[in-house]
Design an enzyme around this catalytic site. Structure first.
Site, PDB file in Angstrom:
ATOM      1  N   CYS A  30      95.014  22.868  29.013  1.00 18.32           N
ATOM      2  CA  CYS A  30      95.682  21.553  28.977  1.00 18.32           C
ATOM      3  C   CYS A  30      94.716  20.509  29.541  1.00 18.32           C
ATOM      4  O   CYS A  30      95.088  19.644  30.314  1.00 18.32           O
ATOM      5  CB  CYS A  30      97.015  21.571  29.722  1.00 18.32           C
ATOM      6  SG  CYS A  30      96.921  22.110  31.433  1.00 18.32           S
ATOM      7  N   GLY A  58     105.618  31.052  32.394  1.00 22.81           N
ATOM      8  CA  GLY A  58     106.278  31.921  31.420  1.00 22.81           C
ATOM      9  C   GLY A  58     106.743  31.265  30.141  1.00 22.81           C
ATOM     10  O   GLY A  58     107.363  31.918  29.301  1.00 22.81           O
ATOM     11  N   CYS A  89      97.153  34.491  32.383  1.00 23.36           N
ATOM     12  CA  CYS A  89      97.447  33.234  33.095  1.00 23.36           C
ATOM     13  C   CYS A  89      98.804  32.735  32.614  1.00 23.36           C
ATOM     14  O   CYS A  89      98.971  31.604  32.162  1.00 23.36           O
ATOM     15  CB  CYS A  89      96.352  32.192  32.888  1.00 23.36           C
ATOM     16  SG  CYS A  89      94.680  32.819  33.190  1.00 23.36           S
ATOM     17  N   ASP A 130      95.554  31.156  28.339  1.00 24.92           N
ATOM     18  CA  ASP A 130      95.811  29.763  28.731  1.00 24.92           C
ATOM     19  C   ASP A 130      95.034  29.553  30.025  1.00 24.92           C
ATOM     20  O   ASP A 130      95.559  29.710  31.124  1.00 24.92           O
ATOM     21  CB  ASP A 130      97.316  29.554  28.918  1.00 24.92           C
ATOM     22  CG  ASP A 130      97.677  28.105  29.198  1.00 24.92           C
ATOM     23  OD1 ASP A 130      96.773  27.252  29.147  1.00 24.92           O
ATOM     24  OD2 ASP A 130      98.852  27.833  29.483  1.00 24.92           O
ATOM     25  N   LYS A 147     105.025  30.313  27.543  1.00 25.27           N
ATOM     26  CA  LYS A 147     104.388  30.892  26.355  1.00 25.27           C
ATOM     27  C   LYS A 147     104.768  32.366  26.191  1.00 25.27           C
ATOM     28  O   LYS A 147     104.893  32.860  25.072  1.00 25.27           O
ATOM     29  CB  LYS A 147     102.874  30.696  26.439  1.00 25.27           C
ATOM     30  CG  LYS A 147     102.488  29.221  26.477  1.00 25.27           C
ATOM     31  CD  LYS A 147     101.001  29.014  26.633  1.00 25.27           C
ATOM     32  CE  LYS A 147     100.686  27.553  26.888  1.00 25.27           C
ATOM     33  NZ  LYS A 147     101.101  27.097  28.231  1.00 25.27           N
ATOM     34  N   ASP A 177      99.334  37.121  35.706  1.00 28.82           N
ATOM     35  CA  ASP A 177      98.907  35.907  36.398  1.00 28.82           C
ATOM     36  C   ASP A 177      98.400  36.295  37.781  1.00 28.82           C
ATOM     37  O   ASP A 177      98.880  37.268  38.372  1.00 28.82           O
ATOM     38  CB  ASP A 177     100.055  34.906  36.519  1.00 28.82           C
ATOM     39  CG  ASP A 177      99.557  33.487  36.791  1.00 28.82           C
ATOM     40  OD1 ASP A 177      99.430  32.717  35.812  1.00 28.82           O
ATOM     41  OD2 ASP A 177      99.274  33.157  37.955  1.00 28.82           O
TER      42      ASP A 177
END
Length: 429
Positions: free
Chosen positions: A375, A258, A254, A322, A260, A277
């Site tokens: 998040c 970009g 995921c 993520d 990370k 992704d």
């Protein structure tokens, strides 16, 4: 030369695309910003983000000023009035200019016969502004969150919910990630000082720097040269926790857009990184970021629930997941999230997260590290998700992030710190 466009009508159309068509502001704005000046681009962003940030308050004010709402094909004019109200309450635009430009928006939107109505509503608000805003404080519109989300935040954080709402309703701080391949953080802070840009280091995350006053990226020393990237401090915490090493096989799942992926390679430039992704369009952003920073990774389209289709029998030393989530930790950056998400989405997202982490776990080598991150600030996607995973997998050992009884580390949004983020670091025994 006079502009040939009307920013208020563009803002009303953007808000309509978000609220009536369910599109995200970040998807809608780039197309609408194409043919306008940089200065006006910033104002358009302020009008759209600002209006969506305080939407319930503006809606309540309109209800007091109009006998009935504008619906159907006239709905965009409802949003035009909102944009007008936002300017009068929250910006330094002279009221006469805000009114004139907003009213003119009706002509651009091909309903000049509504100019009188829009002008009348906005002028009536001016006359009653103090009284209306005082009354608005005493109802739930004051919280600026939908009722379902307000209830979830109160339930999860009975002692902190008010601070979370306050942070969500503020403009976000601007965080930078210093590329340690070019400069140490202290060296880059010195470059910022020389450029008259005030900044301070994050107390925990080693590459993170907060600008005291946000600025355009073209003012940042060496931005085009890859010396620095704009990335929230909490997002940077993912890679600090992952602790990538040179020579390792690392999966960033995921990965779009970009941030990370590139952070992993800045930390371990000789690591072998696969960035995956499900959204092919968003993967173009990963490639752009790699190119700007002159880094190399393998980039593939793939569904996290079916890793065999994009990595075969390959296994990894470290995996950063993520996970797709409600994004309730980044509302201050994306206020449209409050109006695009629905209560039912949370259990659906939790199910998707569970399917992805189950599918990807066999791809981690024994002794390898998985960092699960979201998040989100909602327990169903975070602590509860990881607690259930640990229960299903006795070979999974939590490290550095909480205990089995209270798994993971939850950051909450803070005006002078990072966004809301959750991390769990798990070793495969």
């Amino acid at each position: 030369m006079k502009n040939t466009y009307n920013l208020r009508s563009i803002a009303a159309k953007a808000i309509s695309q978000v609220l009536d068509q369910g599109q995200s502001l970040s998807a809608v704005l780039p197309e609408l910003q194409k043919n306008i000046s940089d200065k006006d681009r910033a104002l358009l962003q302020e009008l759209c983000f600002g209006t969506l940030r305080v939407l319930p308050q503006l809606e309540w004010c309109i209800q007091q000023l109009m006998a009935r709402p504008m619906t159907g094909k006239q709905r965009v004019f409802h949003y035009l009035i909102m944009v007008g109200l936002y300017q009068l309450i929250y910006t330094r635009i002279p009221p006469h200019a805000a009114l004139a430009e907003t009213v003119e928006g009706a002509t651009v939107l091909k309903r000049p016969q509504l100019k009188g109505l829009i002008n009348g509503v906005l002028r009536q608000f001016q006359r009653q502004q103090v009284e209306l805003l005082e009354r608005a404080v005493n109802n739930d519109s004051h919280y600026l969150h939908p009722s379902w989300l307000l209830a979830r935040i109160k339930q999860a954080y009975p002692a902190q919910w008010q601070q979370i709402l306050d942070a969500n309703n503020q403009r976000p701080p601007m965080w930078l990630r210093v590329n340690r391949q070019h400069h140490s953080r202290s060296e880059y802070l010195e470059l910022l000082t020389q450029a008259d840009i005030n900044a301070e280091p994050h107390p925990i995350y080693r590459d993170a720097v907060r600008l005291i006053t946000p600025c355009a990226v073209n003012h940042l020393p060496g931005f085009e040269l890859g010396w620095v990237t704009v990335q929230d401090a909490s997002a940077q915490g993912c890679v600090d926790l992952l602790d990538p090493q040179n020579g390792e096989q690392i999966l960033d799942l995921c990965a779009a857009p970009g941030g990370k992926t590139t952070h992993i390679l800045e930390a371990a430039p000789k690591a072998h990184v696969l960035a995956v992704d499900i959204d092919e369009q968003r993967l173009s952003r990963v490639k752009e970021n790699l190119q700007r920073l002159q880094l190399q990774a393998v980039v593939r389209v793939g569904d996290g629930r079916a890793p065999d289709t994009w990595c075969g029998d390959q296994q990894f030393d470290r995996i950063l997941l993520d996970a797709p989530c409600s994004a309730t930790g980044v509302i201050r950056r994306h206020p449209d999230i409050k109006w695009l998400r629905r209560d039912r989405d949370i259990s659906e997202l939790a199910q998707l997260q569970s399917e992805i982490i189950e599918a990807i776990w066999p791809k981690l080598k024994h002794g390898g590290v998985l960092v699960y991150a979201t998040c989100s600030i909602l327990p169903e996607e975070n602590q509860q998700q990881i607690a259930a995973f640990l229960q299903r997998h006795p070979e999974a050992q939590l490290t550095e992030t909480g205990t089995t009884a209270a798994p993971g580390k939850q950051n909450l949004p803070h005006p002078e710190d990072g966004d809301g983020f959750f991390y769990a670091k798990i070793i495969k025994k």
